[in-house]
Write an enzyme that holds these catalytic residues in place. Sequence first.
Site, PDB file in Angstrom:
ATOM      1  N   LYS A 116       0.818  -1.214   0.000  1.00 45.81           N
ATOM      2  CA  LYS A 116       0.000   0.000   0.000  1.00 45.81           C
ATOM      3  C   LYS A 116       0.856   1.271   0.000  1.00 45.81           C
ATOM      4  O   LYS A 116       0.445   2.289  -0.546  1.00 45.81           O
ATOM      5  CB  LYS A 116      -0.947   0.004   1.196  1.00 45.81           C
ATOM      6  N   GLU A 200      -2.731   6.927   8.142  1.00 43.75           N
ATOM      7  CA  GLU A 200      -3.558   7.758   7.264  1.00 43.75           C
ATOM      8  C   GLU A 200      -4.534   8.548   8.104  1.00 43.75           C
ATOM      9  O   GLU A 200      -4.872   8.145   9.212  1.00 43.75           O
ATOM     10  CB  GLU A 200      -4.417   6.834   6.385  1.00 43.75           C
ATOM     11  N   ARG A 291      -6.812  -7.987  -9.471  1.00 43.28           N
ATOM     12  CA  ARG A 291      -7.461  -9.291  -9.696  1.00 43.28           C
ATOM     13  C   ARG A 291      -8.936  -9.062  -9.956  1.00 43.28           C
ATOM     14  O   ARG A 291      -9.414  -7.933  -9.836  1.00 43.28           O
ATOM     15  CB  ARG A 291      -7.298 -10.148  -8.443  1.00 43.28           C
TER      16      ARG A 291
HETATM   17  P1  ADP Z   1      -8.162  -3.740   2.791  1.00 44.41           P
HETATM   18  O1  ADP Z   1      -7.103  -3.833   1.743  1.00 44.41           O
HETATM   19  O2  ADP Z   1      -7.780  -4.386   4.072  1.00 44.41           O
HETATM   20  O3  ADP Z   1      -9.513  -4.164   2.295  1.00 44.41           O
HETATM   21  P2  ADP Z   1      -8.713  -0.926   2.312  1.00 44.41           P
HETATM   22  O4  ADP Z   1      -7.638   0.086   2.333  1.00 44.41           O
HETATM   23  O5  ADP Z   1      -9.202  -1.371   0.978  1.00 44.41           O
HETATM   24  O6  ADP Z   1      -8.248  -2.192   3.170  1.00 44.41           O
HETATM   25  O7  ADP Z   1      -9.942  -0.388   3.159  1.00 44.41           O
HETATM   26  C1  ADP Z   1     -11.058  -1.187   3.493  1.00 44.41           C
HETATM   27  C2  ADP Z   1     -12.137  -0.328   4.115  1.00 44.41           C
HETATM   28  O8  ADP Z   1     -11.638   0.332   5.294  1.00 44.41           O
HETATM   29  C3  ADP Z   1     -12.627   0.809   3.236  1.00 44.41           C
HETATM   30  O9  ADP Z   1     -13.618   0.395   2.341  1.00 44.41           O
HETATM   31  C4  ADP Z   1     -13.155   1.786   4.291  1.00 44.41           C
HETATM   32  O10 ADP Z   1     -14.417   1.389   4.765  1.00 44.41           O
HETATM   33  C5  ADP Z   1     -12.168   1.631   5.412  1.00 44.41           C
HETATM   34  N1  ADP Z   1     -11.081   2.637   5.293  1.00 44.41           N
HETATM   35  C6  ADP Z   1      -9.883   2.468   4.697  1.00 44.41           C
HETATM   36  N2  ADP Z   1      -9.141   3.592   4.773  1.00 44.41           N
HETATM   37  C7  ADP Z   1      -9.883   4.507   5.432  1.00 44.41           C
HETATM   38  C8  ADP Z   1      -9.664   5.852   5.858  1.00 44.41           C
HETATM   39  N3  ADP Z   1      -8.511   6.472   5.622  1.00 44.41           N
HETATM   40  N4  ADP Z   1     -10.660   6.473   6.524  1.00 44.41           N
HETATM   41  C9  ADP Z   1     -11.829   5.844   6.794  1.00 44.41           C
HETATM   42  N5  ADP Z   1     -12.087   4.570   6.441  1.00 44.41           N
HETATM   43  C10 ADP Z   1     -11.126   3.900   5.762  1.00 44.41           C
END
Ligand code: ADP
Length: 471
Positions: A116, A200, A291
Site C-alpha cells: 500500500k 492515514e 485481480r
Molecule cells: P483492505 O485492503 O484491508 O480491504 P482498504 O484500504 O481497501 O483495506 O480499506 C477497506 C475499508 O476500510 C474501506 O472500504 C473503508 O471502509 C475503510 N477505510 C480504509 N481507509 C480509510 C480511511 N482512511 N478512513 C476511513 N475509512 C477507511
Amino acid sequence: MFKKVLIANRGEIAIRIIRALREMEVTSVAVYSDSDKESLHVLYADLAYPLFGDREIETYMDIEKIIKLAKNVGADAIHPGYGFLSEKEEFAKACEEAGIVFIGPSSKVIGLMGNKIAARKLMIASGVPVVPGMEEAVSDPEKAQKIAGTIGYPVLIKAAAGGGGVGMRAVQKEEDFPVMLERAQQQAGSVFGDASVFIEKYMDSPRHIEFQLLADNHGNIVHLGERECSIQRRYQKIIEESPSTALTPETRQKMGEVAVAAGRAVNYQGAGTIEFIYSNGDFYFLEMNTRIQVEHPVTEMLTGVDLVKSQIKIAAGHPLPFGQEDIRFNGHTIECRICAEDPLNGFSPSPHRIKGYRSPGGFGIRIDSGVHLNYEIPTHYDSMISKLLAWGNDRDEAIARMRRALREYIIIGPKTNIPYLRAVMDSAVFKRGQINTKFIEDHPHLFEDAKIFVAKDEAIHKKLASLLKAH
Ligand code: ADP
C-alpha cells in the site's frame, strides 16, 4: 486462444471461471484439497486433480504443487480467481518462469500494488489524490506518534501488506496511539509476514467507491464505471451497487479518468479495480486490486461485459473489442453477499450444514454460488454462501427486486444475514441512498427490524422443511 486453463481456486469464483471457459470452449482444470473432493467446482470442471493436502488454505496456496500440476496436465494458463494466490507476486512470477500464462497483470505490477505504501507513492507521483497520510512505513513509536499528531486525530494505522480489512486500527485520541501501534505491528507481522505499518487520516463516515478497469496488452485501457461498496462490517463489504447515488455525472467522469490514469501509470494489463474513499465531493485513492473482485457481477449486469471472459481474452493477447465511448451503462444493479453469519450476534460465523435450500430466480436476478443441499459451510474459508444480484431499470426497481428475491431465498441450517439484508432493503435511509461506511453502526434499529424477519422466516422454514421431506 488457450486450450486448457487451470483454476487455482475453489467455491463460487472457481465455478464462475469454469462457466466462462466452457462458453469459450476452453478445457477447465479444477484442483482441490482433501475436504473439497466432492465440491461443486470439482464436478463442474472438465478435469479435476487433487492437491493432496488437508490444510485447507495452505493447500490452495502451494505454489510449487500447483505449478507442477499445471505443467503435468499441459495447462497453458492459470486463473487465480480472488483471494488465495491471486495477489501473490511469487505466484505470478512462478507462472512466468514456468512458461504458463498467469491470467492477470505481471508479477511486477502485483508486487508494486500489493504494497500500500509503494502504491500510494506511485499514485502521488502520477497526480492521483490519495488519503492524507504518510509516505513511508514507520516503526519507531515516537516518530509515528509525532506523524499522527501532524496528520490530526482520528488516524488509521494500516498494514502496508494488508488486505481483507485485516490489520487496520482506528485511533481516536493521542493517548491510545502507542498501544494501538504496537498491536497493529504485531498483527501485521503475524498475519502478513511484514510488520510495516503506515498512518492515514481516518475519514469521518466516507463512502467506498471503486472503478473497474480493463486494459489489454496493446495499450488500450477503459473503465466500466463505479461500484459503491459502502455498506460494510469489519471493513468488509456486504452490499454493493452501481451506479452510486453519491456521484454527479461530472464527478463520475473525473473519477473514471483518474482511475484510468492510475491504471496507465503502472502499465496495467487485465482486469483491475481502483478503490477510492469518497467524502463530500472529494475522492482519494485507497488501493488497487490487481485481480477479479467478488463484486464484479455488479458491473457485468450493468454493462453486459463479461469480465472473466475479458480477462482470459486479454491474457491470450486479444485487443479490447471496445473503446471507452462504446461502454453503455444500463439501469441499476445491487449485490448482496449472502453469508452464513448471525446478524443478531455481531455477524459471527455460523458454519453449519445446509439442510434446506431454495434460491430465488425470475427476471433480473443472478446468483453466483458454490453451495448445494447438504453442503457443510466450512470454518476455514470465509462465510459467503452466495452473491445475490438484482438488476432494475432504475434503483427503485432494483431494490424492489432484491426485496422480493431475499424474501424467496430459503436457507435452512446455518444462520444467515438475509433477515438483516431484508431490513436494509426495506429501510427509508437505504432507499434514499444515504449510505456510508458507518451505515451498520449508525442504524442499530435495523437489527430490530431484522429480528422481525427472523421470526417470519421461521414459519416458512418449517413449511419448507416438511415439503423437502415429503419428496
Ligand atoms: P483492505 O485492503 O484491508 O480491504 P482498504 O484500504 O481497501 O483495506 O480499506 C477497506 C475499508 O476500510 C474501506 O472500504 C473503508 O471502509 C475503510 N477505510 C480504509 N481507509 C480509510 C480511511 N482512511 N478512513 C476511513 N475509512 C477507511
